[in-house]
Every structure is written in structure tokens, then in C-alpha cells.
Design an enzyme around this catalytic site. Structure first.
Site, PDB file in Angstrom:
ATOM      1  N   GLY A  71      65.424  23.280  67.526  1.00 54.36           N
ATOM      2  CA  GLY A  71      64.943  23.060  66.159  1.00 54.36           C
ATOM      3  C   GLY A  71      64.944  24.337  65.337  1.00 54.36           C
ATOM      4  O   GLY A  71      65.306  24.332  64.158  1.00 54.36           O
ATOM      5  N   ASN A 151      53.259  20.090  62.082  1.00 46.05           N
ATOM      6  CA  ASN A 151      53.009  20.155  63.524  1.00 46.05           C
ATOM      7  C   ASN A 151      51.543  20.337  63.884  1.00 46.05           C
ATOM      8  O   ASN A 151      51.102  19.895  64.934  1.00 46.05           O
ATOM      9  CB  ASN A 151      53.832  21.294  64.131  1.00 46.05           C
ATOM     10  CG  ASN A 151      53.712  22.587  63.349  1.00 46.05           C
ATOM     11  OD1 ASN A 151      53.751  22.596  62.115  1.00 46.05           O
ATOM     12  ND2 ASN A 151      53.552  23.674  64.045  1.00 46.05           N
ATOM     13  N   GLN A 179      58.868  17.420  64.102  1.00 52.15           N
ATOM     14  CA  GLN A 179      57.720  16.639  64.601  1.00 52.15           C
ATOM     15  C   GLN A 179      57.830  15.149  64.282  1.00 52.15           C
ATOM     16  O   GLN A 179      57.046  14.354  64.791  1.00 52.15           O
ATOM     17  CB  GLN A 179      56.401  17.170  64.018  1.00 52.15           C
ATOM     18  CG  GLN A 179      56.021  18.549  64.512  1.00 52.15           C
ATOM     19  CD  GLN A 179      55.739  18.594  66.007  1.00 52.15           C
ATOM     20  OE1 GLN A 179      55.493  17.580  66.655  1.00 52.15           O
ATOM     21  NE2 GLN A 179      55.772  19.791  66.564  1.00 52.15           N
ATOM     22  N   SER A 199      64.660  18.469  67.146  1.00 53.20           N
ATOM     23  CA  SER A 199      64.607  19.158  68.427  1.00 53.20           C
ATOM     24  C   SER A 199      64.378  18.143  69.542  1.00 53.20           C
ATOM     25  O   SER A 199      63.493  17.294  69.442  1.00 53.20           O
ATOM     26  CB  SER A 199      63.458  20.161  68.379  1.00 53.20           C
ATOM     27  OG  SER A 199      63.206  20.652  69.664  1.00 53.20           O
ATOM     28  N   HIS A 201      63.279  18.429  72.673  1.00 51.70           N
ATOM     29  CA  HIS A 201      62.125  18.483  73.585  1.00 51.70           C
ATOM     30  C   HIS A 201      60.836  17.978  72.951  1.00 51.70           C
ATOM     31  O   HIS A 201      59.809  17.903  73.610  1.00 51.70           O
ATOM     32  CB  HIS A 201      61.950  19.888  74.176  1.00 51.70           C
ATOM     33  CG  HIS A 201      61.341  20.891  73.245  1.00 51.70           C
ATOM     34  ND1 HIS A 201      60.003  21.205  73.275  1.00 51.70           N
ATOM     35  CD2 HIS A 201      61.884  21.647  72.264  1.00 51.70           C
ATOM     36  CE1 HIS A 201      59.761  22.133  72.355  1.00 51.70           C
ATOM     37  NE2 HIS A 201      60.886  22.406  71.725  1.00 51.70           N
ATOM     38  N   CYS A 325      42.050  34.066  67.454  1.00 55.51           N
ATOM     39  CA  CYS A 325      42.002  34.686  68.785  1.00 55.51           C
ATOM     40  C   CYS A 325      43.090  34.144  69.715  1.00 55.51           C
ATOM     41  O   CYS A 325      43.335  34.725  70.765  1.00 55.51           O
ATOM     42  CB  CYS A 325      40.642  34.453  69.429  1.00 55.51           C
ATOM     43  SG  CYS A 325      39.267  35.021  68.443  1.00 55.51           S
TER      44      CYS A 325
HETATM   45  S1  FES Z   1      40.459  37.837  69.879  1.00 51.67           S
HETATM   46 FE1  FES Z   1      38.915  37.258  68.582  1.00 51.67          FE
HETATM   47  S2  FES Z   1      37.191  38.036  69.622  1.00 51.67           S
HETATM   48 FE2  FES Z   1      38.710  38.290  71.023  1.00 51.67          FE
END
Ligand code: FES
Lengths: 387, 126
Positions: A71, A151, A179, A199, A201, A325
Site C-alpha cells: 500500500g 485506519n 483500510q 494492500s 495484507h 508514548c
Molecule cells: S514515553 Fe511517555 S512517559 Fe514514557
């Protein structure tokens, strides 16, 4: 521990029928399709029949399908290919702010090469406003590229309307439909699409193969040179087994699509309702209705996504998150920010994307363990004072 | 999932000293400019010794594991010693962190420092 896989928008397991269809092309049918002996002719013929199946999935003509390495390559090929071939007409491209990085980063790259790109904003559901598109089109606009379905949040864009606006101004319309294809009906004729990326997959086919649909008469500059494969549009010996697998996956998708929706949507709805009724302070991201039937994106306030994923993983549940994160850039999901979700709420986002192998028991298990996980992390959170 | 060490995952699964400390002598509230996470550390101090410590963290696996670890490391320590604990010490006590997660351990170091500063500040005023 049995895995409960709820990340089908990331990738899908390969359908056993697809695996079976590919096997001979990894062993006895190894021939180079460009050669002149009988073995090659057989491979060539079967690539063409895979092309017909992929074309049938989106109601295009087989010769309008170019097989690619996936894709992302299809997106790159469409956008750079049109940008390069139309550079003398203009250097302005319009896209949306919630595209996949395969589109966004390609546009960023073109900006460095002197192209101009307009990134259309979206509303709180993730919809591009057709009027905004109208206002953004200029004399030197050469391409509009808006994704079919998002997506992360699953929102389905008003593709036909957007394509028509582009055409009123004689501008080509491309859509990243990675998607959508295989999950929902996509008809390039009815929707008036000029270029479309897909795509394998994402619909139970193998990884490393995709396709670009390009309406007859559209011309683009190829990205890969070195051979006459794919009618001079994409050089390199074909990924034969991959292409055969994609054809088979397309055939299965045509057959099973309706039934899949009937099966998966109630499971997704059950998950959504279950989460909302068991966990306080949760918001659902994306449009409530005009959304892929397999996708649920929620923001669980006061906690962070990666910690949730880790605790879910410890219970065998695989999902994903738009939390800063979890990304290598440490930026929250650009999609969630674009729909107006504040940074700290994007932090607590979880995406569950379901597929044809999920069962009611899978959903029951998630609904059993998720409230405890949330409770546990909220007790740790300085922002949660209710407990 | 990122490749965390076993110690990180264990600490994350069973965090120590979590929650609020009523009547804390010092509170450190720090935020992570990189990804937007937040850590609050509460300390109780007697004769310049940290006799109790608790944390609340809004963040990733690494942030929770390092906050828990740092509270374990400072508990029972004199404040001069506690001030010497760097993010490196915390990360090492957990057998290291993936490079992209090192900034989370910085939060743990800053959290303790901020709590101690708050304590010293209050002591001056009191
Ligand atoms: S990456 Fe956000 S606190 Fe660890």
C-alpha cells in the site's frame, strides 16, 4: 495462553485458502513470468487471472491494476508519479490532515522539492469538508488525495463528492483505500476515482504486495525503472506468489464481505457498548455510524495507552494505541490531534480493530479484563481522584 | 510492545509505594516536556531521612516502572543521598531502558529532586 488478536487494521492473518493458493508458486511454479517457455506462460496466465480478481474487487478493468510492493508503494507511486508527470501543469497538491504517513510523508517530501501541499482540516468526526476542498483548488492544482477510510478511527470519507469536486476542476482524484478495500464495497466507477491504493495484507492476503488502480488514460511517471513489467509502469520481476495470494484474497473478500460485516459489526458494537457501560470517562473517537464496522477507537481518560497495551498483552490481548508514548517520535497520533482531541486524552487512546476470526468469547474476555486494567492504572494516576 | 527488560516489566506489573501520601512533607510534581506525562512524588521526612514515599504517575510502562523504582531507592535514605540518585542509577537498577524511553527515567530523578526541594522550602518557611 491463546492470543486474542484485535489489531486487524495493522495487519490480518493470512487466510488458509490464500496460503494454499500461493504454495505452488514458491515451489514448482518458480518460473520468471517474462521468459518464453511453457512454465513461464503458466505463471504469466495466473498473474493475469489474479489481476482480474483484484480488478473485480473494486469494479475496475484488469489493465487498470498495477501490482506494487504494498500500500505504501502504491501511495508513493500515485502521488509522486502524478506530481512528476504533471509538473509542467502545476505543483499544487491537496490532501487531508489525517492521511496515513505513506501519503503525508510523501507530500512532505514533495514540498522539499518545490511542490505546494494543502492539508485539509477535518471536523471532530474526521470528515473532510467538501466545501473546504472546493475553496482550496487552484489553477495549478494537479492532484487531490483523500483517504477512503481512516485506519485509526475508521471514519469513511465522502469520496464520491470529493472526487466530483476535483473533476469539476479537471483535477485527478486519488484515494488511499488500504483500510476500505476488502472490508466494504468499493466501486471505482460509481465513485469516480482516478487512482486508488490497496494492500493485500489488510484483507487476509500476504504482506509485501499491494496494487495501484489507475484509470485508463491517466499517465504517471514510474518510480522504479529497469524492466517492462506491469506495462512499463513498475519494473522488477513480479512477486509472483504474493500476487497470486492477493488475487485469492480478493476472490475470498468478494465472496465473504457481506457475511463478515454481519458477523463483525455486532461484535464491535458489543465491545463499544460494553466498554461504555463498564468504564466511566471514556469517549469514542470517529463518527458513530459512518465508520468501518470493525473499528473501535476509544480514549480512556486519565491514563496512558502504552501501559494499557502492556497489561492487555499480559492477558494475551493485542490492540494498539495513539499515545505519544507508543510512537518512536513521542508525538501523539496526528489523527486524534486533527479531530481536536487534546494531547492528554489522546494519551489514553486504544484502538481495537476486529476481523473475521474474532469470536464473541474474545469480546467477553476483553470486557472482563479491561475494566480492572483501567481501574488499576487510574489508581496510579495523579489525575484520577474519583477512586 | 517495546523490548523492556524483565525487571522493568516486573516493576510495572507490581509497582511499590503507589498512591498518595496524606500529610506529606514534600511533594514533587513534574511533567515530561517530551511526551506529556506527569509524575507526582510525595515524601515524608524525619530527621532528614525519607521515612516514607509514594508516587502517582500518568505515563508509560517505563515511567511507571522508574517511578516505582526510584521510590524504593530513596526510601530510608538521607536526603543528601537521595539527591544523588540520577536517572542512570534508576535505569540501571531496572537493567536498562530502551533508548527512546530514557527520558521517562529522567522524570523519576526530577520528581524526587522536586519533592526534596519542596520539603526544604517548607522547612525554611516553617
Ligand atoms: S514515553 Fe511517555 S512517559 Fe514514557
Amino acid at each position: 495462553m491463546r492470543e486474542i488478536y484485535l489489531d486487524y487494521n495493522a495487519t490480518t492473518p493470512v487466510d488458509p485458502g490464500v496460503v494454499e493458493s500461493m504454495m505452488p508458486y514458491l515451489s514448482e511454479y518458480f518460473h520468471n513470468p517474462s521468459s518464453l517457455y511453457t512454465g513461464s506462460l503458466r505463471v504469466r496466465t495466473n498473474i493475469e487471472s489474479a489481476r482480474e480478481k483484484v480488478a473485480a474487487l473494486i469494479n475496475s478493468r484488469p489493465e487498470e491494476i498495477i501490482f506494487t510492493g504494498g500500500g505504501s508503494e502504491a501511495d508513493n507511486m500515485a502521488i509522486k508519479g502524478i506530481a512528476f508527470s504533471k509538473a509542467d501543469k502545476g505543483k499544487h497538491i491537496i490532501t487531508s490532515s489525517i492521511e496515513h504517513h505513506a501519503v503525508l510523508h510523501t507530500c512532505k517530501f514533495l514540498e522539499k522539492m518545490g511542490y505546494e501541499v494543502t492539508y485539509l482540516p477535518v471536523d471532530k468526526y474526521g470528515f473532510v469538508d467538501p466545501d473546504e476542498l472546493k475553496k482550496s483548488i487552484r489553477k495549478d492544482t494537479i492532484l487531490v488525495s483523500v483517504m477512503f477510510a481512516n485506519n485509526e478511527i475508521g471514519t469513511i470519507e465522502p469520496i464520491k463528492e470529493l472526487a466530483q469536486i476535483a473533476h469539476e476542476h479537471e483535477v485527478l482524484f486519488h484515494t488511499d483505500a488500504v483500510q476500505a478495500v476488502g472490508k466494504i464495497p468499493v466501486d471505482v466507477e460509481e465513485l469516480e476515482i482516478d487512482l486508488l491504493s490497496m494492500s493485500a495484507h489488510k484483507f487476509y492476503g500476504p504482506k509485501g504486495v499491494g496494487a495501484l488502480y489507475m484509470r485508463k488514460g491517466v499517465k504517471l511517471t514510474p518510480l522504479i525503472h529497469g524492466g517492462s513489467q506491469e506495462k512499463n509502469r513498475r519494473a522488477g520481476t513480479e512477486n509472483v506468489a504474493g500476487i497470486i495470494g492477493m488475487g485469492k484474497a480478493a476472490e475470498i473478500a468478494i465472496e465473504e464481505m457481506q457475511e463478515e460485516e454481519r458477523k463483525i459489526k455486532p461484535l464491535r458494537d458489543k465491545l463499544e457498548e460494553g466498554i461504555l457501560s463498564r468504564i466511566p470517562e471514556v469517549i469514542v473517537n470517529g463518527h458513530p455510524k459512518k465508520r468501518l464496522y470493525n473499528t473501535l477507537n476509544v480514549s480512556i481518560k486519565f491514563i496512558e495507552g502504552e501501559s494499557m497495551l502492556a497489561l492487555l498483552d499480559a492477558k494475551g490481548i493485542s490492540a494498539s494505541s495513539g499515545s505519544a508514548c507508543t510512537s518512536s517520535s513521542l508525538e501523539p497520533s496526528h489523527v486524534l490531534l486533527a479531530i481536536g482531541i487534546p494531547h492528554e486524552i489522546a494519551h489514553g487512546s486504544l484502538r481495537f480493530s476486529l476481523g473475521k476470526y474474532n469470536t464473541k468469547e474474545d469480546i467477553d474476555t476483553v470486557l472482563e479484563v479491561l475494566p480492572d486494567i483501567v481501574e488499576r492504572l487510574r489508581r496510579l494516576s495523579p489525575y484520577w481522584s474519583h477512586g | 510492545m517495546l523490548e523492556y527488560s524483565e525487571k522493568v516489566l516486573k516493576e510495572f506489573m507490581n509497582p511499590k509505594n503507589m498512591g498518595k501520601l496524606e500529610q506529606a512533607d514534600g511533594i514533587g510534581k513534574v511533567g515530561n516536556p517530551v511526551c506529556g506525562d506527569v509524575m507526582w512524588i510525595y515524601i515524608k521526612v524525619e530527621d532528614d531521612v525519607i521515612v516514607d514515599v509514594k508516587f502517582q504517575t500518568f505515563g508509560c510502562v517505563a515511567a511507571i516502572a522508574t517511578s516505582s523504582k526510584v521510590t524504593e531507592l530513596v526510601k530510608g535514605k538521607r536526603i543528601e543521598e537521595a539527591l544523588k540518585i540520577t536517572n542512570k542509577v534508576v535505569a540501571e537498577a531496572l537493567d536498562g531502558l530502551p533508548p527512546v524511553k530514557l527520558h521517562c527515567s529522567l522524570l523519576a530523578e526530577q520528581g524526587i529532586k522536586a519533592a526534596i526541594e519542596d520539603y526544604l522550602e517548607r522547612k525554611k518557611i516553617g
